[in-house]
Design a protein around this motif. Sequence first.
Motif, PDB file in Angstrom:
ATOM      1  N   VAL A 120       0.848  -1.189   0.000  1.00  0.00           N
ATOM      2  CA  VAL A 120       0.000   0.000   0.000  1.00  0.00           C
ATOM      3  C   VAL A 120       0.889   1.247   0.000  1.00  0.00           C
ATOM      4  N   HIS A 121       1.985   1.186   0.741  1.00  0.00           N
ATOM      5  CA  HIS A 121       2.923   2.307   0.748  1.00  0.00           C
ATOM      6  C   HIS A 121       3.449   2.583  -0.662  1.00  0.00           C
ATOM      7  N   HIS A 122       3.720   1.514  -1.406  1.00  0.00           N
ATOM      8  CA  HIS A 122       4.301   1.665  -2.744  1.00  0.00           C
ATOM      9  C   HIS A 122       3.290   2.006  -3.817  1.00  0.00           C
ATOM     10  N   LYS A 123       1.991   1.942  -3.481  1.00  0.00           N
ATOM     11  CA  LYS A 123       0.964   2.273  -4.475  1.00  0.00           C
ATOM     12  C   LYS A 123       1.145   3.685  -4.991  1.00  0.00           C
ATOM     13  N   VAL A 124       1.663   4.559  -4.133  1.00  0.00           N
ATOM     14  CA  VAL A 124       1.886   5.941  -4.532  1.00  0.00           C
ATOM     15  C   VAL A 124       3.331   6.054  -5.012  1.00  0.00           C
ATOM     16  N   ALA A 125       3.502   6.482  -6.259  1.00  0.00           N
ATOM     17  CA  ALA A 125       4.856   6.542  -6.804  1.00  0.00           C
ATOM     18  C   ALA A 125       5.543   7.862  -6.461  1.00  0.00           C
ATOM     19  N   GLY A 126       4.784   8.849  -6.059  1.00  0.00           N
ATOM     20  CA  GLY A 126       5.360  10.171  -5.815  1.00  0.00           C
ATOM     21  C   GLY A 126       5.733  10.390  -4.361  1.00  0.00           C
ATOM     22  N   LYS A 127       6.181  11.598  -4.090  1.00  0.00           N
ATOM     23  CA  LYS A 127       6.672  11.961  -2.766  1.00  0.00           C
ATOM     24  C   LYS A 127       5.533  12.046  -1.753  1.00  0.00           C
ATOM     25  N   TYR A 128       4.367  12.493  -2.199  1.00  0.00           N
ATOM     26  CA  TYR A 128       3.265  12.756  -1.270  1.00  0.00           C
ATOM     27  C   TYR A 128       2.150  11.721  -1.402  1.00  0.00           C
ATOM     28  N   GLY A 129       1.398  11.579  -0.315  1.00  0.00           N
ATOM     29  CA  GLY A 129       0.162  10.794  -0.366  1.00  0.00           C
ATOM     30  C   GLY A 129       0.315   9.332   0.019  1.00  0.00           C
ATOM     31  N   SER A 130       1.530   8.876   0.362  1.00  0.00           N
ATOM     32  CA  SER A 130       1.712   7.479   0.785  1.00  0.00           C
ATOM     33  C   SER A 130       1.202   7.280   2.201  1.00  0.00           C
ATOM     34  N   GLU A 131       0.957   6.021   2.568  1.00  0.00           N
ATOM     35  CA  GLU A 131       0.673   5.718   3.968  1.00  0.00           C
ATOM     36  C   GLU A 131       1.539   4.539   4.403  1.00  0.00           C
ATOM     37  N   SER A 132       1.395   4.139   5.663  1.00  0.00           N
ATOM     38  CA  SER A 132       2.182   3.086   6.320  1.00  0.00           C
ATOM     39  C   SER A 132       3.689   3.182   6.024  1.00  0.00           C
ATOM     40  N   PHE A 133       4.314   4.036   6.799  1.00  0.00           N
ATOM     41  CA  PHE A 133       5.743   4.298   6.659  1.00  0.00           C
ATOM     42  C   PHE A 133       6.583   3.398   7.558  1.00  0.00           C
ATOM     43  N   GLY A 134       5.933   2.716   8.494  1.00  0.00           N
ATOM     44  CA  GLY A 134       6.666   1.848   9.405  1.00  0.00           C
ATOM     45  C   GLY A 134       7.021   0.549   8.714  1.00  0.00           C
ATOM     46  N   MET A 135       7.704  -0.357   9.445  1.00  0.00           N
ATOM     47  CA  MET A 135       8.063  -1.621   8.825  1.00  0.00           C
ATOM     48  C   MET A 135       7.580  -2.796   9.659  1.00  0.00           C
ATOM     49  N   LEU A 136       8.027  -2.911  10.898  1.00  0.00           N
ATOM     50  CA  LEU A 136       7.691  -4.100  11.681  1.00  0.00           C
ATOM     51  C   LEU A 136       6.371  -3.947  12.433  1.00  0.00           C
ATOM     52  N   TRP A 137       5.972  -2.710  12.708  1.00  0.00           N
ATOM     53  CA  TRP A 137       4.682  -2.494  13.363  1.00  0.00           C
ATOM     54  C   TRP A 137       3.633  -2.324  12.267  1.00  0.00           C
ATOM     55  N   VAL A 138       2.591  -3.149  12.325  1.00  0.00           N
ATOM     56  CA  VAL A 138       1.588  -3.118  11.257  1.00  0.00           C
ATOM     57  C   VAL A 138       0.248  -2.666  11.830  1.00  0.00           C
ATOM     58  N   ALA A 139      -0.405  -1.715  11.187  1.00  0.00           N
ATOM     59  CA  ALA A 139      -1.698  -1.211  11.649  1.00  0.00           C
ATOM     60  C   ALA A 139      -2.749  -2.320  11.594  1.00  0.00           C
ATOM     61  N   PRO A 140      -3.653  -2.361  12.607  1.00  0.00           N
ATOM     62  CA  PRO A 140      -4.626  -3.457  12.727  1.00  0.00           C
ATOM     63  C   PRO A 140      -5.432  -3.735  11.459  1.00  0.00           C
ATOM     64  N   ARG A 141      -5.767  -2.700  10.678  1.00  0.00           N
ATOM     65  CA  ARG A 141      -6.620  -2.948   9.507  1.00  0.00           C
ATOM     66  C   ARG A 141      -5.973  -3.893   8.493  1.00  0.00           C
ATOM     67  N   TYR A 142      -4.640  -3.929   8.466  1.00  0.00           N
ATOM     68  CA  TYR A 142      -3.977  -4.807   7.502  1.00  0.00           C
ATOM     69  C   TYR A 142      -4.060  -6.281   7.908  1.00  0.00           C
ATOM     70  N   TYR A 143      -4.235  -6.511   9.235  1.00  0.00           N
ATOM     71  CA  TYR A 143      -4.380  -7.906   9.675  1.00  0.00           C
ATOM     72  C   TYR A 143      -5.663  -8.492   9.113  1.00  0.00           C
ATOM     73  N   ARG A 144      -6.700  -7.635   9.053  1.00  0.00           N
ATOM     74  CA  ARG A 144      -7.977  -8.104   8.498  1.00  0.00           C
ATOM     75  C   ARG A 144      -7.807  -8.496   7.033  1.00  0.00           C
ATOM     76  N   SER A 145      -7.217  -7.604   6.236  1.00  0.00           N
ATOM     77  CA  SER A 145      -7.038  -7.946   4.811  1.00  0.00           C
ATOM     78  C   SER A 145      -6.123  -9.154   4.666  1.00  0.00           C
ATOM     79  N   ALA A 146      -5.143  -9.283   5.572  1.00  0.00           N
ATOM     80  CA  ALA A 146      -4.228 -10.427   5.487  1.00  0.00           C
ATOM     81  C   ALA A 146      -4.968 -11.734   5.739  1.00  0.00           C
ATOM     82  N   SER A 147      -5.809 -11.769   6.799  1.00  0.00           N
ATOM     83  CA  SER A 147      -6.477 -13.054   7.052  1.00  0.00           C
ATOM     84  C   SER A 147      -7.504 -13.351   5.971  1.00  0.00           C
ATOM     85  N   ASN A 148      -8.135 -12.312   5.404  1.00  0.00           N
ATOM     86  CA  ASN A 148      -9.035 -12.548   4.270  1.00  0.00           C
ATOM     87  C   ASN A 148      -8.287 -13.153   3.096  1.00  0.00           C
ATOM     88  N   SER A 149      -7.120 -12.594   2.796  1.00  0.00           N
ATOM     89  CA  SER A 149      -6.393 -13.070   1.614  1.00  0.00           C
ATOM     90  C   SER A 149      -5.879 -14.488   1.840  1.00  0.00           C
TER      91      SER A 149
END
Length: 163
Positions: A120-149
């Motif tokens: 999701v961070h890499h979806k934005v190719a430019g300098k602005y507008g990216s999200e999730s800048f961390g690496m080992l700490w993952v925001a809870p919403r991604y766990y949901r998409s992960a278990s779905n996938s």
Amino acid sequence: MLTGIGIMILTFVAMEGVAWATHKYVLHGFMWFLHKSHHTRHQHAFELNDLFFAYYGILAMLFFLFGESPLDYRFWIGAGITLYGVAYFLIHDVFIHRRLKVFGKTSLVYLRALNIAHRVHHKVAGKYGSESFGMLWVAPRYYRSASNSIRKQKQTNRGSLLN
Ligand SMILES: [Zn+2]
Ligand SMILES: [Zn+2]
């Protein structure tokens, strides 16, 4: 020794914060000229962004150099930074971007979530507008998409076995 290991673990955890802030405010800020290479598709083996590894290396080295007795707290801080640098490389470069093809697809929710978050961070190719800048700490919403996938993947696997 135990205190030392404690300091090392604390440093490791703190480094996630340091890496997040550096990524968000420095790399996507005035050092974008370095980081840009990592947000553009290319065929090269190395990127300008790789110079960034030197940052962890130098930071750790300073702590090793300025530690007074061989194993004082600065040694353990340096060790924590080094460990974090290694973990970052393994997760970000080897596991997510597959620069060395050693890890296959995982069905561990944590690793899958981490992968999705960084994509999701890499979806934005430019300098602005990216999200999730961390690496080992993952925001809870991604766990949901992960278990779905993972669930979907298991269903497809089962489906292809039946066919
Ligand atoms: Zn970035
Ligand atoms: Zn990346």
